[in-house]
Scaffold this motif. Structure first.
Motif, PDB file in Angstrom:
ATOM      1  N   GLY A   1      81.427  11.167  -8.329  1.00 18.06           N
ATOM      2  CA  GLY A   1      80.148  11.860  -8.215  1.00 18.06           C
ATOM      3  C   GLY A   1      80.269  13.353  -7.974  1.00 18.06           C
ATOM      4  N   HIS A   2      81.390  13.941  -8.395  1.00 23.36           N
ATOM      5  CA  HIS A   2      81.606  15.392  -8.292  1.00 23.36           C
ATOM      6  C   HIS A   2      81.396  15.909  -6.868  1.00 23.36           C
ATOM      7  N   ARG A   3      81.929  15.171  -5.913  1.00 19.88           N
ATOM      8  CA  ARG A   3      81.853  15.633  -4.521  1.00 19.88           C
ATOM      9  C   ARG A   3      82.875  16.743  -4.257  1.00 19.88           C
ATOM     10  N   ASP A   4      82.609  17.553  -3.244  1.00 24.20           N
ATOM     11  CA  ASP A   4      83.526  18.628  -2.857  1.00 24.20           C
ATOM     12  C   ASP A   4      84.634  18.020  -2.002  1.00 24.20           C
ATOM     13  N   ILE A   5      85.795  17.774  -2.605  1.00 28.10           N
ATOM     14  CA  ILE A   5      86.882  17.115  -1.892  1.00 28.10           C
ATOM     15  C   ILE A   5      88.112  17.998  -1.768  1.00 28.10           C
TER      16      ILE A   5
ATOM     17  N   ALA B   1      87.344  12.491   2.583  1.00 26.65           N
ATOM     18  CA  ALA B   1      86.726  12.771   1.286  1.00 26.65           C
ATOM     19  C   ALA B   1      86.046  11.541   0.702  1.00 26.65           C
TER      20      ALA B   1
ATOM     21  N   GLN C   1      80.960   5.621  -4.502  1.00 28.64           N
ATOM     22  CA  GLN C   1      79.665   6.289  -4.578  1.00 28.64           C
ATOM     23  C   GLN C   1      79.719   7.248  -5.762  1.00 28.64           C
TER      24      GLN C   1
ATOM     25  N   THR D   1      77.100   8.843  -7.256  1.00 30.08           N
ATOM     26  CA  THR D   1      76.145   9.941  -7.167  1.00 30.08           C
ATOM     27  C   THR D   1      75.944  10.300  -5.695  1.00 30.08           C
ATOM     28  N   PRO D   2      75.729  11.603  -5.375  1.00 28.67           N
ATOM     29  CA  PRO D   2      75.542  12.004  -3.979  1.00 28.67           C
ATOM     30  C   PRO D   2      74.398  11.242  -3.323  1.00 28.67           C
TER      31      PRO D   2
END
Length: 523
Positions: free
Chosen positions: A238-242, A250, A283, A285-286
């Motif tokens: 979900g393109h999280r900031d990791i 993360a 997950q 999507t955020p």
């Protein structure tokens, strides 16, 4: 151009601790003046540039080595002030210097140019200008503010032309000069060219890494911090900031799924781990719900020069759609086998029972064919819906359409039937219609069939259907049960777990059916 204060850019320079560690709260004009004096008096040539490579200041040593005039180049682009002349190599010389400055700016790391050729203008005694071939060594240092933003670039240059006998054409060259100077310069050039090749190769590898169709990540340290990951990996989570975060922070939803432990084992033992169609709840999507994915992946240990494990290389593919397709295919094959067996059993039963009731081959063939066609009609309806079910009214219309709409009355709500229920009811309605055509209301010109049904919503849906014949010949109770009657009762009670009541009223047959529609075993 920059106001009355001498070297105003050195206020920034001093605040960035260029050789001076001044407390921000206690800076004084005196200390700034000392920094400016040190910058100006340094024997090392220095040039200050903005991030877009415009000249903001230089010291006297820089002016001396380049022959430039401060008032002519301040505020100008570096490559407008110094363009390396008209030679064929000039564009490449400019490109090398510009690339080094941009690298220092973009990576926020010091960058070195061990050797670069860069011609400089020189004014002859007669006033004419020529470009003189010079060789330089340069270091480019980014200067950052408290927020980590690059605000200036410091260029430290050294003229190393004297190390190259090939350039000093106007001076005698000794064997020692050629041996020492030439070797040093060649070694420096060789190292720089090797570094360029390595950097080019590294950039290509990084580009391939980022564009890889499968997901890829580099985890470092025993807590598996994300050092790098590509677009496919970002899409997976979900393109999280990791970036820079440990795995457990993360991707907290992986707790209890075994992935932390797999990575810990790879880091501790140095042995790779491979997963095939491994289920993961992630997950996508955020703030969204957890989704079930299936992954093929491998965890490979990354070792340092001494052989110690320092990280883990993660590479894999999302095979969720493949797994779902394979499971659906297996389900469909199993269902097809089940349906074929059931259909063959039904055909066999129809053949045997029809043969018992018809000794004449022609009569047998006609009756058998009609019953197989009835079965086929219901199969056609189910095929149209991809075997998801059929509508009750559509089945009734199929089995009675030969008698015309004026003689058949259908009245009831839309009722969806599961495939097994549809097949059984299709055979039942065919037998009722056949019996009506031979002996009942549809055997004469004035007879009609009224079919009414409704649904009762109890803990499960219950279908109540009444088949009523009117206007036909007088009905009498049959002296024996034929195959049609046995088939109807068998399908209702055995296959559908329902009930049927056949009433042979004098003015016409009445059949009342009760069928549970949601019984799992009946489907």
């Amino acid at each position: 151009m920059f106001g009355s204060e001498p070297f105003p850019q050195l206020r920034i320079l001093a605040s960035l601790r260029l050789g001076l560690r001044l407390n921000t709260q206690k800076r004084t004009r005196a200390s700034l003046a000392e920094a400016a004096s040190a910058f100006e008096a340094s024997p090392n040539p220095y040039l200050l540039l903005t991030p877009d490579l415009r000249i903001v200041e230089m010291n006297q040593a820089y002016i001396d080595v380049t022959g430039a005039r401060r008032d002519e180049i301040l505020g100008h682009s570096l490559f407008t002030a110094f363009d390396s002349g008209p030679g064929e190599d000039a564009p490449e010389n400019v490109r090398q210097v510009k690339a080094s400055l941009e690298k220092a700016r973009d990576t926020r790391q010091r960058d070195h140019l061990a050797v670069v050729r860069y011609a400089m203008p020189r004014v002859r005694e007669d006033g004419s200008e020529v470009f003189e071939e010079r060789i330089w060594s340069a270091t480019h240092t980014p200067l950052m503010n408290a927020e980590g933003e690059v605000v200036l670039l410091l260029q430290h240059t050294m003229d190393v032309t004297d190390l190259s006998p090939a350039v000093r054409a106007d001076e005698p060259t000794t064997a020692l000069d050629a041996l020492i100077g030439g070797s040093v310069l060649r070694r420096a050039q060789s190292v720089q060219e090797d570094n360029r090749r390595l950097e080019t190769e590294r950039n290509r590898l990084v580009e391939m890494f980022m564009q890889a169709p499968g997901f890829v990540a580099i985890l470092t340290g025993p807590d598996h911090r994300f050092q790098m990951h590509n677009q496919a990996y970002g899409q997976l989570i979900g393109h999280r900031d990791i970036a820079g975060k440990p795995l457990r922070e993360a991707l907290p939803e992986l707790a209890g799924q075994g992935y932390y432990e797999f990575l810990d084992a790879v880091f501790e033992t140095g042995e790779a781990y491979e997963g095939r169609e491994s289920q993961a709840l992630l997950q996508r999507t955020p703030g969204g719900p957890l989704e079930t994915l299936y992954l093929n992946f491998i965890y490979q240990p990354i070792r340092d020069e001494g052989g110690a494990v320092v990280g883990v290389f993660v590479q894999g593919h999302d095979v969720t759609e493949n797994v779902k397709a394979a499971r659906l295919q297996k389900l469909m094959i199993d269902e097809l086998n089940h349906r074929v067996k059931n259909t063959l059993a039904t055909v066999q039963s129809i053949a045997i029972q029809t043969a018992r009731s018809h000794s004449d081959p022609a009569s047998f063939a006609s009756t058998f064919q009609s019953r197989i066609l009835a079965l086929s009609h219901t199969h056609d309806l189910l095929t149209l819906s991809h075997w998801e079910g059929a509508d009750l009214q559509a089945i009734l219309m199929h089995e009675t359409e030969a008698f015309g709409p004026s003689r058949i009355s259908l009245n009831g709500p839309v009722t969806g039937l599961m495939p097994a229920t549809a097949l059984s009811l299709g055979m039942i309605f065919h037998e009722l219609a056949t019996n009506a055509a031979k002996y009942g209301a549809l055997s004469g010109p004035d007879g009609r069939v009224l079919i009414d049904w409704n649904l009762k919503d109890q803990p499960e849906r219950i279908l109540k259907l009444t088949w009523r014949e009117i206007g036909g010949p007088k009905v009498t109770l049959p002296d024996r049960r034929g195959f049609g009657s046995r088939l109807i009762e068998r399908n209702i009670r055995h296959d559908l777990a329902g009930e049927i009541d056949l009433v042979y009223a004098s003015d016409g047959l009445i059949a009342e059916l009760t069928v549970p529609l949601d019984r799992t075993h009946a489907q």
